[in-house]
Design a protein around this motif. Structure first.
Motif, PDB file in Angstrom:
ATOM      1  N   SER A 135       5.295 -34.026  20.985  1.00  0.00           N
ATOM      2  CA  SER A 135       5.277 -32.955  21.977  1.00  0.00           C
ATOM      3  C   SER A 135       6.546 -32.107  21.878  1.00  0.00           C
ATOM      4  O   SER A 135       6.494 -30.876  21.923  1.00  0.00           O
ATOM      5  CB  SER A 135       5.143 -33.555  23.378  1.00  0.00           C
ATOM      6  OG  SER A 135       5.226 -32.562  24.356  1.00  0.00           O
ATOM      7  N   PHE A 136       7.673 -32.780  21.726  1.00  0.00           N
ATOM      8  CA  PHE A 136       8.951 -32.077  21.575  1.00  0.00           C
ATOM      9  C   PHE A 136       8.924 -31.185  20.336  1.00  0.00           C
ATOM     10  O   PHE A 136       9.347 -30.030  20.375  1.00  0.00           O
ATOM     11  CB  PHE A 136      10.091 -33.092  21.490  1.00  0.00           C
ATOM     12  CG  PHE A 136      11.451 -32.477  21.407  1.00  0.00           C
ATOM     13  CD1 PHE A 136      12.148 -32.153  22.552  1.00  0.00           C
ATOM     14  CD2 PHE A 136      12.041 -32.225  20.173  1.00  0.00           C
ATOM     15  CE1 PHE A 136      13.412 -31.584  22.483  1.00  0.00           C
ATOM     16  CE2 PHE A 136      13.300 -31.657  20.092  1.00  0.00           C
ATOM     17  CZ  PHE A 136      13.988 -31.334  21.248  1.00  0.00           C
ATOM     18  N   GLU A 183       6.422 -29.845  18.846  1.00  0.00           N
ATOM     19  CA  GLU A 183       5.550 -28.674  19.030  1.00  0.00           C
ATOM     20  C   GLU A 183       6.288 -27.557  19.755  1.00  0.00           C
ATOM     21  O   GLU A 183       6.077 -26.376  19.468  1.00  0.00           O
ATOM     22  CB  GLU A 183       4.305 -29.058  19.830  1.00  0.00           C
ATOM     23  CG  GLU A 183       3.301 -29.884  19.063  1.00  0.00           C
ATOM     24  CD  GLU A 183       2.130 -30.315  19.928  1.00  0.00           C
ATOM     25  OE1 GLU A 183       1.978 -29.795  21.058  1.00  0.00           O
ATOM     26  OE2 GLU A 183       1.371 -31.194  19.481  1.00  0.00           O
ATOM     27  N   LYS A 184       7.140 -27.929  20.691  1.00  0.00           N
ATOM     28  CA  LYS A 184       7.822 -26.938  21.516  1.00  0.00           C
ATOM     29  C   LYS A 184       9.122 -26.441  20.897  1.00  0.00           C
ATOM     30  O   LYS A 184       9.509 -25.289  21.114  1.00  0.00           O
ATOM     31  CB  LYS A 184       8.080 -27.524  22.901  1.00  0.00           C
ATOM     32  CG  LYS A 184       6.784 -27.814  23.632  1.00  0.00           C
ATOM     33  CD  LYS A 184       7.011 -28.566  24.907  1.00  0.00           C
ATOM     34  CE  LYS A 184       5.645 -28.886  25.526  1.00  0.00           C
ATOM     35  NZ  LYS A 184       5.726 -29.870  26.567  1.00  0.00           N
ATOM     36  N   LEU A 185       9.802 -27.309  20.163  1.00  0.00           N
ATOM     37  CA  LEU A 185      11.062 -26.936  19.508  1.00  0.00           C
ATOM     38  C   LEU A 185      11.050 -27.454  18.067  1.00  0.00           C
ATOM     39  O   LEU A 185      11.798 -28.368  17.710  1.00  0.00           O
ATOM     40  CB  LEU A 185      12.258 -27.527  20.261  1.00  0.00           C
ATOM     41  CG  LEU A 185      12.625 -26.876  21.578  1.00  0.00           C
ATOM     42  CD1 LEU A 185      13.690 -27.677  22.306  1.00  0.00           C
ATOM     43  CD2 LEU A 185      13.122 -25.459  21.349  1.00  0.00           C
ATOM     44  N   PRO A 186      10.201 -26.875  17.226  1.00  0.00           N
ATOM     45  CA  PRO A 186      10.043 -27.409  15.871  1.00  0.00           C
ATOM     46  C   PRO A 186      11.319 -27.356  15.028  1.00  0.00           C
ATOM     47  O   PRO A 186      11.576 -28.281  14.261  1.00  0.00           O
ATOM     48  CB  PRO A 186       8.935 -26.549  15.267  1.00  0.00           C
ATOM     49  CG  PRO A 186       8.876 -25.322  16.113  1.00  0.00           C
ATOM     50  CD  PRO A 186       9.341 -25.710  17.466  1.00  0.00           C
TER      51      PRO A 186
END
Length: 119
Positions: A20-21, A23-26
């Motif tokens: 999830s992390f 996806e948001k801060l690749p």
């Protein structure tokens, strides 16, 4: 449905959270993974030694996720139970040493500063 252990469930929770992390801060996730992977590459220290060090630090830092992750890493790298116990013993000595060194220095200095008395 196959039951999984507590440790497997916690590691799965970590993987989901990291996904999830990512996806948001690749970019941050990629950089973090690249950094940690480079830290665990074979060098003067092998995988087993690095995993034992990481386990000891994880125990000292009270980091449950890392304790589980690096226990698995130690096993995968061929560490024995006795080697892991010795690493944990070193972590315990460091934790006790840290508490003692703070107690006989910083605490005594603070007491002197706040009370005006020399112990």
């Amino acid at each position: 449905m196959e039951e999984i252990t507590y440790s497997e469930a916690v590691l799965q929770e970590y993987k989901i959270g990291m996904g999830s992390f990512a996806e948001k801060l690749p970019d941050v996730a990629r950089a973090y993974h690249a950094f940690t992977e480079s830290c665990f590459e074979e060098g003067k220290l092998g995988q087993k030694d690095k995993q034992l060090i990481a386990l000891a630090i994880s125990v000292h830092a009270h980091n449950e996720y890392c304790i589980l992750y690096h226990t698995k890493g130690c096993l995968d790298a061929g560490s024995t139970e006795e080697e892991m116990m010795e690493a944990i013993g070193v972590a315990a000595a460091l934790g006790g040493g840290s508490a003692m060194s703070q107690g006989v220095t910083i605490w005594q200095d603070a007491l002197e500063d706040f009370t005006g008395t020399v112990q």
